[in-house]
Structures are given as C-alpha cells and as structure tokens.
Design a protein around this motif. Structure first.
Motif, PDB file in Angstrom:
ATOM      1  N   GLY A 199       5.058  15.041  43.344  1.00  0.00           N
ATOM      2  CA  GLY A 199       4.945  13.664  42.865  1.00  0.00           C
ATOM      3  C   GLY A 199       3.527  13.133  42.904  1.00  0.00           C
ATOM      4  N   THR A 200       2.689  13.681  43.747  1.00  0.00           N
ATOM      5  CA  THR A 200       1.279  13.290  43.806  1.00  0.00           C
ATOM      6  C   THR A 200       0.596  13.567  42.471  1.00  0.00           C
ATOM      7  OG1 THR A 200       1.212  13.635  46.180  1.00  0.00           O
ATOM      8  CG2 THR A 200      -0.898  13.716  45.033  1.00  0.00           C
ATOM      9  N   GLY A 201       1.057  14.597  41.782  1.00  0.00           N
ATOM     10  CA  GLY A 201       0.473  14.970  40.500  1.00  0.00           C
ATOM     11  C   GLY A 201       0.644  13.917  39.421  1.00  0.00           C
ATOM     12  N   ILE A 202       1.623  13.040  39.580  1.00  0.00           N
ATOM     13  CA  ILE A 202       1.802  11.952  38.612  1.00  0.00           C
ATOM     14  C   ILE A 202       0.525  11.108  38.562  1.00  0.00           C
ATOM     15  CG2 ILE A 202       3.168   9.881  38.063  1.00  0.00           C
ATOM     16  CD1 ILE A 202       4.634  12.634  37.701  1.00  0.00           C
ATOM     17  N   GLY A 203      -0.071  10.867  39.714  1.00  0.00           N
ATOM     18  CA  GLY A 203      -1.331  10.125  39.767  1.00  0.00           C
ATOM     19  C   GLY A 203      -2.495  10.896  39.178  1.00  0.00           C
ATOM     20  N   VAL A 204      -2.477  12.224  39.346  1.00  0.00           N
ATOM     21  CA  VAL A 204      -3.518  13.078  38.761  1.00  0.00           C
ATOM     22  C   VAL A 204      -3.480  12.966  37.241  1.00  0.00           C
ATOM     23  CG1 VAL A 204      -4.283  15.462  38.445  1.00  0.00           C
ATOM     24  CG2 VAL A 204      -3.533  14.679  40.712  1.00  0.00           C
ATOM     25  N   LEU A 205      -2.295  13.105  36.675  1.00  0.00           N
ATOM     26  CA  LEU A 205      -2.170  13.049  35.215  1.00  0.00           C
ATOM     27  C   LEU A 205      -2.489  11.655  34.681  1.00  0.00           C
ATOM     28  CD1 LEU A 205       1.002  15.270  34.706  1.00  0.00           C
ATOM     29  CD2 LEU A 205      -1.414  15.929  34.556  1.00  0.00           C
ATOM     30  N   GLN A 206      -2.125  10.610  35.431  1.00  0.00           N
ATOM     31  CA  GLN A 206      -2.466   9.239  35.028  1.00  0.00           C
ATOM     32  C   GLN A 206      -3.972   9.041  35.030  1.00  0.00           C
ATOM     33  OE1 GLN A 206      -0.231   6.513  34.075  1.00  0.00           O
ATOM     34  NE2 GLN A 206      -2.241   5.972  33.258  1.00  0.00           N
ATOM     35  N   ALA A 207      -4.651   9.553  36.060  1.00  0.00           N
ATOM     36  CA  ALA A 207      -6.112   9.426  36.138  1.00  0.00           C
ATOM     37  C   ALA A 207      -6.781  10.140  34.970  1.00  0.00           C
ATOM     38  CB  ALA A 207      -6.623   9.981  37.468  1.00  0.00           C
ATOM     39  N   ALA A 208      -6.240  11.303  34.592  1.00  0.00           N
ATOM     40  CA  ALA A 208      -6.802  12.032  33.450  1.00  0.00           C
ATOM     41  C   ALA A 208      -6.658  11.200  32.180  1.00  0.00           C
ATOM     42  CB  ALA A 208      -6.114  13.388  33.291  1.00  0.00           C
ATOM     43  N   PRO A 263       1.140  12.150  26.426  1.00  0.00           N
ATOM     44  CA  PRO A 263       0.854  12.964  25.236  1.00  0.00           C
ATOM     45  C   PRO A 263      -0.610  12.856  24.821  1.00  0.00           C
ATOM     46  CG  PRO A 263       2.904  11.758  24.957  1.00  0.00           C
ATOM     47  CD  PRO A 263       2.253  11.233  26.219  1.00  0.00           C
ATOM     48  N   GLY A 264      -1.202  14.018  24.578  1.00  0.00           N
ATOM     49  CA  GLY A 264      -2.606  14.054  24.184  1.00  0.00           C
ATOM     50  C   GLY A 264      -3.572  14.112  25.351  1.00  0.00           C
ATOM     51  N   SER A 265      -3.067  13.952  26.569  1.00  0.00           N
ATOM     52  CA  SER A 265      -3.925  14.027  27.760  1.00  0.00           C
ATOM     53  C   SER A 265      -3.523  15.162  28.695  1.00  0.00           C
ATOM     54  CB  SER A 265      -3.877  12.713  28.546  1.00  0.00           C
ATOM     55  OG  SER A 265      -4.495  11.680  27.820  1.00  0.00           O
ATOM     56  N   VAL A 266      -2.356  15.735  28.485  1.00  0.00           N
ATOM     57  CA  VAL A 266      -1.928  16.873  29.304  1.00  0.00           C
ATOM     58  C   VAL A 266      -2.151  18.128  28.465  1.00  0.00           C
ATOM     59  CG1 VAL A 266      -0.039  17.934  30.588  1.00  0.00           C
ATOM     60  CG2 VAL A 266      -0.244  15.436  30.515  1.00  0.00           C
ATOM     61  N   LEU A 267      -3.149  18.909  28.868  1.00  0.00           N
ATOM     62  CA  LEU A 267      -3.519  20.109  28.115  1.00  0.00           C
ATOM     63  C   LEU A 267      -2.355  21.072  28.015  1.00  0.00           C
ATOM     64  CD1 LEU A 267      -5.683  21.770  26.666  1.00  0.00           C
ATOM     65  CD2 LEU A 267      -6.371  22.653  28.917  1.00  0.00           C
ATOM     66  N   SER A 268      -1.658  21.264  29.111  1.00  0.00           N
ATOM     67  CA  SER A 268      -0.465  22.097  29.162  1.00  0.00           C
ATOM     68  C   SER A 268       0.161  21.887  30.524  1.00  0.00           C
ATOM     69  CB  SER A 268      -0.801  23.574  28.957  1.00  0.00           C
ATOM     70  OG  SER A 268       0.390  24.350  28.881  1.00  0.00           O
ATOM     71  N   SER A 269       1.250  22.567  30.746  1.00  0.00           N
ATOM     72  CA  SER A 269       1.888  22.578  32.051  1.00  0.00           C
ATOM     73  C   SER A 269       2.226  24.014  32.402  1.00  0.00           C
ATOM     74  CB  SER A 269       3.180  21.747  32.038  1.00  0.00           C
ATOM     75  OG  SER A 269       2.925  20.385  31.786  1.00  0.00           O
ATOM     76  N   MET A 270       1.981  24.378  33.645  1.00  0.00           N
ATOM     77  CA  MET A 270       2.385  25.684  34.145  1.00  0.00           C
ATOM     78  C   MET A 270       3.873  25.593  34.425  1.00  0.00           C
ATOM     79  SD  MET A 270       3.418  26.817  37.211  1.00  0.00           S
ATOM     80  CE  MET A 270       3.711  28.329  38.025  1.00  0.00           C
ATOM     81  N   ASP A 292      -1.969  19.326  19.426  1.00  0.00           N
ATOM     82  CA  ASP A 292      -3.282  19.008  18.861  1.00  0.00           C
ATOM     83  C   ASP A 292      -4.435  19.380  19.793  1.00  0.00           C
ATOM     84  OD1 ASP A 292      -2.086  18.035  16.570  1.00  0.00           O
ATOM     85  OD2 ASP A 292      -2.215  15.925  17.191  1.00  0.00           O
ATOM     86  N   LEU A 293      -4.124  19.654  21.058  1.00  0.00           N
ATOM     87  CA  LEU A 293      -5.154  20.012  22.034  1.00  0.00           C
ATOM     88  C   LEU A 293      -5.405  21.513  22.105  1.00  0.00           C
ATOM     89  CD1 LEU A 293      -3.953  17.750  24.998  1.00  0.00           C
ATOM     90  CD2 LEU A 293      -5.806  17.258  23.376  1.00  0.00           C
ATOM     91  N   VAL A 294      -4.463  22.297  21.596  1.00  0.00           N
ATOM     92  CA  VAL A 294      -4.505  23.751  21.748  1.00  0.00           C
ATOM     93  C   VAL A 294      -4.658  24.387  20.366  1.00  0.00           C
ATOM     94  CG1 VAL A 294      -3.287  25.769  22.648  1.00  0.00           C
ATOM     95  CG2 VAL A 294      -3.013  23.553  23.782  1.00  0.00           C
ATOM     96  N   ASN A 295      -5.837  24.937  20.095  1.00  0.00           N
ATOM     97  CA  ASN A 295      -6.076  25.535  18.782  1.00  0.00           C
ATOM     98  C   ASN A 295      -5.674  27.012  18.768  1.00  0.00           C
ATOM     99  OD1 ASN A 295      -8.300  27.117  19.767  1.00  0.00           O
ATOM    100  ND2 ASN A 295      -9.645  25.347  19.513  1.00  0.00           N
ATOM    101  N   ASP A 296      -5.738  27.626  17.608  1.00  0.00           N
ATOM    102  CA  ASP A 296      -5.322  29.019  17.468  1.00  0.00           C
ATOM    103  C   ASP A 296      -6.164  29.969  18.321  1.00  0.00           C
ATOM    104  OD1 ASP A 296      -3.280  28.338  15.744  1.00  0.00           O
ATOM    105  OD2 ASP A 296      -4.441  28.748  13.927  1.00  0.00           O
TER     106      ASP A 296
END
Length: 181
Positions: free
Chosen positions: A67-76, A95-102, A146-150
């Motif tokens: 749950g701490t990661g919610i703040g990380v993604l918000q800060a990004a 959307p548009g700020s999370v490059l991907s998720s493991m 849109d963040l991940v190109n070929d």
C-alpha cells in the motif's frame, strides 16, 4: 521498498541488474520504508521517498511496497514522472504515468497447484515460478501503451528470451546478498 526484508532486497537487486543492463552508467537510488509491518501501508512516506528520488534526478521509481506504493505512484504522476507498479497491474491507477507493472502471476501458481492435486501429483514445499515458468510478467494495456514503443517491447522480449535460455543469469540475492549491481 516497503519493509526492509530479504525478499524486497531481492526485488531491488533484480531491478538494479535490469537498469544496469540497459545503461551501465545509470544511478539507481534505493530506499526502504521501514523495518516493521507498518512499512507496507504508508503511502505518505512512499510519496515522500519517491519525491526525494525525483528531486535527485530519477526518471522512474519502481516500488515493491504494498500500500505504500500508492504514494509512490501518486508522486510520480504529480511530478510528471513515471512509476512502476508491482504484484498486480497498477497501470490504471495513473494512466500515462505508470510505465508498467511487474506482475506476480499468482493465477499460474494456483492453476499449477490445482492441476497437480487433480493429477494426484501435488506435494508440499517451496517452488519458484520465474519467467521460464510464467510466474512473473509485465503489464501492457491501454493505460501505458503510449509509453512503451516497439523498440522497448523488442528489448523486453529479447531480455526475456535471454533470461529464459540462461544466457542472462539473474543474480540470486537469496543465495548471495552482495547484489553486485
């Protein structure tokens, strides 16, 4: 990272190895939120640590922090930077700020366990499902397309194949905590 435990250090070491494989000169900042269970549920602290990393020049912050990661993604998102989610697809959170998720493919692990039980081959114990077994993956969907190109997709596929074939050996932090990256 969330709680400073070997498993989360293993996540960090794997991330650093991947970063260094792409850019050997890259600097990787690392923080752990804490040493108690509270470290998993402190989005304010997660946001503060991510902001600190962005202020030091980070382009992207990967969290393995519950749950701490919610703040990380918000800060990004707030900084116009990128975050990487963990365990499940968190791309839709910003959307548009999370490059991907493991992705931790628990569905694969459960399916395999049920299949083994059905075939009367189930046994207790510890089993690691990595890339080769389909136990981990990365998330690509409309929220990050849109963040991940070929070129990036091809690089991920190439690295995946090299890891699966054994050409690239991912450092085993659980056997050697030195993390040479």
């Amino acid at each position: 990272g969330g709680m400073d435990i070997p498993l989360i250090r293993k996540f960090a070491c794997g991330y650093k190895q991947g970063v260094k494989a792409v850019n050997g000169d890259a600097e990787v900042f690392e923080n752990m939120t804490g040493t108690t269970g509270a470290a998993w549920n402190d989005p304010v602290k997660g946001g503060e640590l991510a902001k600190s990393q962005f202020d030091r020049g980070a382009d992207v912050v990967y969290h393995a922090a519950g749950g701490t990661g919610i703040g990380v993604l918000q800060a990004a998102a707030d900084a116009g930077k990128l975050g990487i989610g963990v365990d499940s697809n968190q791309n839709a959170l910003h959307p548009g700020s999370v490059l991907s998720s493991m992705l931790k493919r628990v569905d694969i692990a459960v399916y395999e366990a049920f299949k083994d039980a059905q075939n009367d081959t189930w046994s207790s114990g510890f089993e690691v499902l990595g890339l080769k077994e389909g136990g981990v993956d990365w998330a690509l969907d409309d929220n990050n397309a849109d963040l991940v190109n070929d070129k990036m997709k091809a690089a991920v596929e190439e690295a995946t194949q090299k890891i699966v074939s054994g050409e690239i050996v991912v450092h085993d932090y659980m056997s050697d905590e030195s993390c040479p990256f």
